[in-house]
Scaffold this motif. Sequence first.
Motif, mmCIF file in Angstrom:
data_model
loop_
_atom_site.group_PDB
_atom_site.id
_atom_site.type_symbol
_atom_site.label_atom_id
_atom_site.label_comp_id
_atom_site.label_asym_id
_atom_site.label_seq_id
_atom_site.Cartn_x
_atom_site.Cartn_y
_atom_site.Cartn_z
ATOM 1 N N LEU A 283 0.863 -1.075 0.038
ATOM 2 C CA LEU A 283 -0.174 0.265 -0.322
ATOM 3 C C LEU A 283 0.642 1.018 -0.139
ATOM 4 C CD1 LEU A 283 -2.850 -0.531 2.587
ATOM 5 C CD2 LEU A 283 -3.164 -1.471 0.459
ATOM 6 N N PRO A 284 0.146 2.239 -0.828
ATOM 7 C CA PRO A 284 1.645 3.823 -0.782
ATOM 8 C C PRO A 284 1.068 4.462 0.520
ATOM 9 C CG PRO A 284 -0.899 4.102 -1.916
ATOM 10 C CD PRO A 284 -1.377 2.797 -1.377
ATOM 11 N N VAL A 285 2.993 4.536 0.950
ATOM 12 C CA VAL A 285 2.377 5.363 2.110
ATOM 13 C C VAL A 285 3.018 6.445 1.981
ATOM 14 C CG1 VAL A 285 3.928 5.747 4.526
ATOM 15 C CG2 VAL A 285 2.935 3.031 3.714
ATOM 16 N N GLU A 286 2.453 7.823 2.330
ATOM 17 C CA GLU A 286 2.273 9.492 2.126
ATOM 18 C C GLU A 286 3.016 9.602 3.683
ATOM 19 O OE1 GLU A 286 0.014 13.185 0.745
ATOM 20 O OE2 GLU A 286 -0.606 11.726 0.917
ATOM 21 N N ARG A 287 4.123 10.320 3.353
ATOM 22 C CA ARG A 287 4.581 11.006 4.678
ATOM 23 C C ARG A 287 4.058 12.575 4.851
ATOM 24 N NH1 ARG A 287 10.307 10.986 8.249
ATOM 25 N NH2 ARG A 287 9.836 11.747 10.168
#
Length: 620
Positions: free
Chosen positions: A106-110
């Motif tokens: 899954l994409p992780v956005e900080r």
Amino acid sequence: MRRTAVLLSMLLWVASCSSPNGNTRRGDSGPTRARVASSSDAKLTYWLGMPRPSSHEFEVKILVEGINDSQIDFVMPSWSPGRYVIYDFAAQVTGVRAAAKGGGGLPVERIAKDRWRVTRRGPGVLFSYRVWCNFTSGTFSQLDDRHANVNGPSVFMFVDGLDSAPIDLWIDPPAGRKWRVATALTATNEPFRFAADDYEDLIDSPIELGNFEEFRFSSGDVPVHVVVHQASRSPNSPTQELVARCQRIVDAASRIMGGLPFEHYTFLFHFGIHPGEGDGMEHRESTQIISEGALDQPGVLDDVMDTAAHELFHAWNVERLRPVELMHQDLTREVYTRSLWIAEGITSYFGDRISLEAGLIDRPAFLRGLGRWITRMESAPGRSSMSAEEASFLTWLWERRNPRHDGSNQANTWVNYYVEGAVLGFLLDAKIRTATQGESGLVDVFRRMMEDEDLMREGYRGRDFQDAVEAVAGLRMDSFFERYARGTDVPPYGDILRPIGLVATHGGGPMASAVGVRQDGERIASVRPGTAAARAGLHPGDTVLRVGGKNVGGDLAKGLRGLGEGTLTTVTVRRNGREVTMPFVVRKAAPSNWIVAPDPNATEEAVRLREKFFRCGVPR
């Protein structure tokens, strides 16, 4: 077998997680919170791994199930309850990944320094990261070849919106080391599986893994666990005496407060651990105490027991009865309260009272300690400009809790709310004893507040504490709180203490050189205005070289010792890479020590009240 299956499942998911490279980015503007809607179906499982202790990296995985929200924010605390400093624990986080329960990354956005956002696909999300930890204290954590020590806020992220969800914690110790685990968390039928009521419970229970010593005793029907971690254990290490003293202070605190507020309690002691620092930190059902020295070194046992008594009283004051501002703490930013002089300072006073009741110190030592508290308060350069309430409110700027930096003048402008609160607690205790003919004291204020369900549920404000003091004493205290807690007036020590058969005298001790500097090694850390050092032109940052042309090993006070009042000498320092020599006129300071002692002229009634004061309401 169930533990193995769960861990294997988690590891398989992590293998399919997306890499943060290219998928993690900072938001273009300030973050908007994706707060998960709390649900009774929400389920949180945490896994704590440490496969390579020498790397100092913990591996953390968080499984989130039973939610319907499309976006989930995982947040790293910026500070730790009980230590009011922004430490930005997220700085040590790396290797962030996420996977769906059915497999696939899954994409992780900080989106902020401390916040990672995952867009959910499927029934569950497995979030993982590494966190580097190599410092033993009451705030930070450590993993090395000797042990693992976990202070929750520096290791465990939380899921925004699921703060109150129960947590299942699995701990996987490094292979082949036979480490045991000690924590106040609720144990299960699995040796390395624990249950936490919610996130606050998880981070309020430090965890120690390693080859430690452990001991058990009961105070009444309450079991107490003592864990002792020593970097190197000497045959002369007084471990049994440490445990015996722990039992004495728990029993003493129970007598003073009329029982214990917990169903079990754990002391976690560390001795000679490096890197680390001497420290103590309170928790609801445990405390962690660290000494840089070994247990068998002179004075170490006394020092850690002094800390233990302080932290134990926090089980009542702060852990259960706490300022309203600290009831629901936002761990991502500062939380302000004007009541830390009550929460911390009065706890210091009761720590001394517990030690007295336990017989670890006698009455003369207890009074000497009170004299030292007053001396520290009245000799603080910032005494006339900062109140106990203001020091509490501005604790986030207190330099002694933050990394030292050049150019600060705090040593000349700030006060210590631990010290201020200890002195004010002592004076309030004396006033209440006088007003009630010895039948009540400050301990009854805390008992009364803890019987108030609203205060226990919602927290107290400064006015609530004053109301409780007034109710127990049976008189108004507006002037006391306005002048000495919110203001900076010097209390009338004689008027307050004489009725209970005590006197506080100023001017004890020998004449001392009024150098006026605080040194950090050879370097001058601060210069107090109006002193001989200030008049001579010494600056913070100067390195002391010579006094009167003689090498003094960087110790200015040592170089001036023995010189009479008005003696003209020279001081040579290194400043900005060059030597500077300046004239220095020696000045002597009048003795500044305060001494608290029995009043030799006390009336019979004052002697009776003094006895009541020493007993702190404990029947004999």
